[in-house]
Write a protein that holds these residues in place. Structure first.
Motif, PDB file in Angstrom:
ATOM      1  N   LEU A   7      65.685 -25.968 -20.642  1.00 43.18           N
ATOM      2  CA  LEU A   7      65.449 -27.272 -21.248  1.00 43.18           C
ATOM      3  C   LEU A   7      65.354 -27.111 -22.749  1.00 43.18           C
ATOM      4  CD1 LEU A   7      62.679 -28.432 -18.808  1.00 43.18           C
ATOM      5  CD2 LEU A   7      64.976 -29.331 -18.928  1.00 43.18           C
ATOM      6  N   PRO A  22      62.718 -23.383 -16.386  1.00 46.57           N
ATOM      7  CA  PRO A  22      62.041 -24.148 -15.327  1.00 46.57           C
ATOM      8  C   PRO A  22      60.864 -23.394 -14.705  1.00 46.57           C
ATOM      9  CG  PRO A  22      64.413 -24.259 -15.039  1.00 46.57           C
ATOM     10  CD  PRO A  22      64.151 -23.282 -16.141  1.00 46.57           C
ATOM     11  N   ILE A  25      57.675 -24.338 -16.384  1.00 45.60           N
ATOM     12  CA  ILE A  25      57.172 -25.635 -15.932  1.00 45.60           C
ATOM     13  C   ILE A  25      56.475 -25.479 -14.585  1.00 45.60           C
ATOM     14  CG2 ILE A  25      57.855 -27.966 -15.241  1.00 45.60           C
ATOM     15  CD1 ILE A  25      60.143 -27.689 -17.294  1.00 45.60           C
ATOM     16  N   VAL A  65      60.618 -27.290  -9.084  1.00 43.12           N
ATOM     17  CA  VAL A  65      61.069 -28.069 -10.232  1.00 43.12           C
ATOM     18  C   VAL A  65      62.575 -28.234 -10.141  1.00 43.12           C
ATOM     19  CG1 VAL A  65      61.315 -28.112 -12.744  1.00 43.12           C
ATOM     20  CG2 VAL A  65      59.188 -27.322 -11.721  1.00 43.12           C
ATOM     21  N   GLU A  66      63.032 -29.460 -10.291  1.00 41.29           N
ATOM     22  CA  GLU A  66      64.454 -29.758 -10.214  1.00 41.29           C
ATOM     23  C   GLU A  66      64.882 -30.458 -11.509  1.00 41.29           C
ATOM     24  OE1 GLU A  66      67.191 -32.056  -6.997  1.00 41.29           O
ATOM     25  OE2 GLU A  66      65.200 -31.416  -6.358  1.00 41.29           O
ATOM     26  N   LEU A  67      65.901 -29.915 -12.146  1.00 44.64           N
ATOM     27  CA  LEU A  67      66.454 -30.528 -13.351  1.00 44.64           C
ATOM     28  C   LEU A  67      67.680 -31.335 -12.951  1.00 44.64           C
ATOM     29  CD1 LEU A  67      66.298 -27.382 -15.648  1.00 44.64           C
ATOM     30  CD2 LEU A  67      64.552 -29.115 -15.307  1.00 44.64           C
ATOM     31  N   THR A  68      67.615 -32.655 -13.142  1.00 47.12           N
ATOM     32  CA  THR A  68      68.721 -33.522 -12.766  1.00 47.12           C
ATOM     33  C   THR A  68      69.192 -34.294 -13.986  1.00 47.12           C
ATOM     34  OG1 THR A  68      67.312 -35.417 -12.223  1.00 47.12           O
ATOM     35  CG2 THR A  68      67.715 -33.823 -10.458  1.00 47.12           C
ATOM     36  N   GLY A  71      66.462 -36.608 -15.109  1.00 50.16           N
ATOM     37  CA  GLY A  71      65.289 -36.015 -15.733  1.00 50.16           C
ATOM     38  C   GLY A  71      64.718 -34.904 -14.883  1.00 50.16           C
ATOM     39  N   ILE A  72      63.431 -34.672 -15.034  1.00 45.94           N
ATOM     40  CA  ILE A  72      62.747 -33.582 -14.352  1.00 45.94           C
ATOM     41  C   ILE A  72      62.003 -34.137 -13.142  1.00 45.94           C
ATOM     42  CG2 ILE A  72      61.021 -31.764 -14.584  1.00 45.94           C
ATOM     43  CD1 ILE A  72      61.588 -31.862 -17.615  1.00 45.94           C
ATOM     44  N   ILE A  74      59.463 -32.984  -9.946  1.00 47.96           N
ATOM     45  CA  ILE A  74      58.558 -31.935  -9.489  1.00 47.96           C
ATOM     46  C   ILE A  74      58.082 -32.292  -8.086  1.00 47.96           C
ATOM     47  CG2 ILE A  74      56.339 -30.804  -9.875  1.00 47.96           C
ATOM     48  CD1 ILE A  74      56.730 -31.294 -12.850  1.00 47.96           C
ATOM     49  N   LEU A 107      57.417 -32.703 -22.840  1.00 52.85           N
ATOM     50  CA  LEU A 107      58.422 -33.190 -21.901  1.00 52.85           C
ATOM     51  C   LEU A 107      57.873 -34.368 -21.108  1.00 52.85           C
ATOM     52  CD1 LEU A 107      59.721 -29.817 -20.442  1.00 52.85           C
ATOM     53  CD2 LEU A 107      60.944 -31.335 -22.003  1.00 52.85           C
ATOM     54  N   ILE A 109      58.106 -36.297 -17.579  1.00 52.31           N
ATOM     55  CA  ILE A 109      58.478 -35.998 -16.207  1.00 52.31           C
ATOM     56  C   ILE A 109      58.817 -37.314 -15.506  1.00 52.31           C
ATOM     57  CG2 ILE A 109      57.751 -34.891 -14.073  1.00 52.31           C
ATOM     58  CD1 ILE A 109      57.852 -33.041 -16.563  1.00 52.31           C
TER      59      ILE A 109
END
Length: 129
Positions: A7, A22, A25, A65-68, A71-72, A74, A107, A109
């Motif tokens: 990120l 990630p 996070i 944690v998933e970055l899409t 956005g983020i 959790i 950040l 979320i």
């Protein structure tokens, strides 16, 4: 070896850029969640259980944690203490995670999903002598 997505949190790129993995996070989320009263533990997988048996604490246990593109996201898998209000504890966990991540990483979320996967009963047994 696949490259982990990072990120980019650089506001002013004149000095260079700042990237957060990630996994960072996940660790921050795990620590922030464990600070909330009423949370017994977090549910990990078999590998984290084996690692903890050897004395290494896994702060990211039970955190995904998933970055899409949106956005983020959790996902948190938790075990709560018996007798607590599940909605209240879940709300406190979400609030604490959101505030801690905002303070430490700046950040925002999109979602913090709490999955209650168990209830921890008291370990004490009453002896009627």
């Amino acid at each position: 070896m696949s490259e982990q997505p990072l990120l980019d949190v650089s506001g002013d790129a004149s000095l260079g850029k700042v990237e957060i993995a990630p996994e960072v996070i996940e660790v921050i989320t795990g620590i922030a969640a464990s600070e909330v009263e009423g949370l017994s533990s977090m549910r990990g997988n078999f590998a984290t259980g084996v690692v903890e048996r050897f004395g290494k604490k896994s702060h990211s246990k039970g955190v995904k944690v998933e970055l899409t593109d949106d956005g983020i996201l959790i996902d948190l898998f938790v075990v709560l203490n018996f007798g607590v209000s599940i909605p209240q504890v879940a709300q406190k966990v979400q609030d604490n995670i959101r505030q801690t991540l905002k303070n430490m990483t700046a950040l925002e979320i999109n979602e913090i999903n709490i999955h209650v996967v168990g209830i921890q009963m008291d370990d004490e047994t009453e002896d009627n002598d």
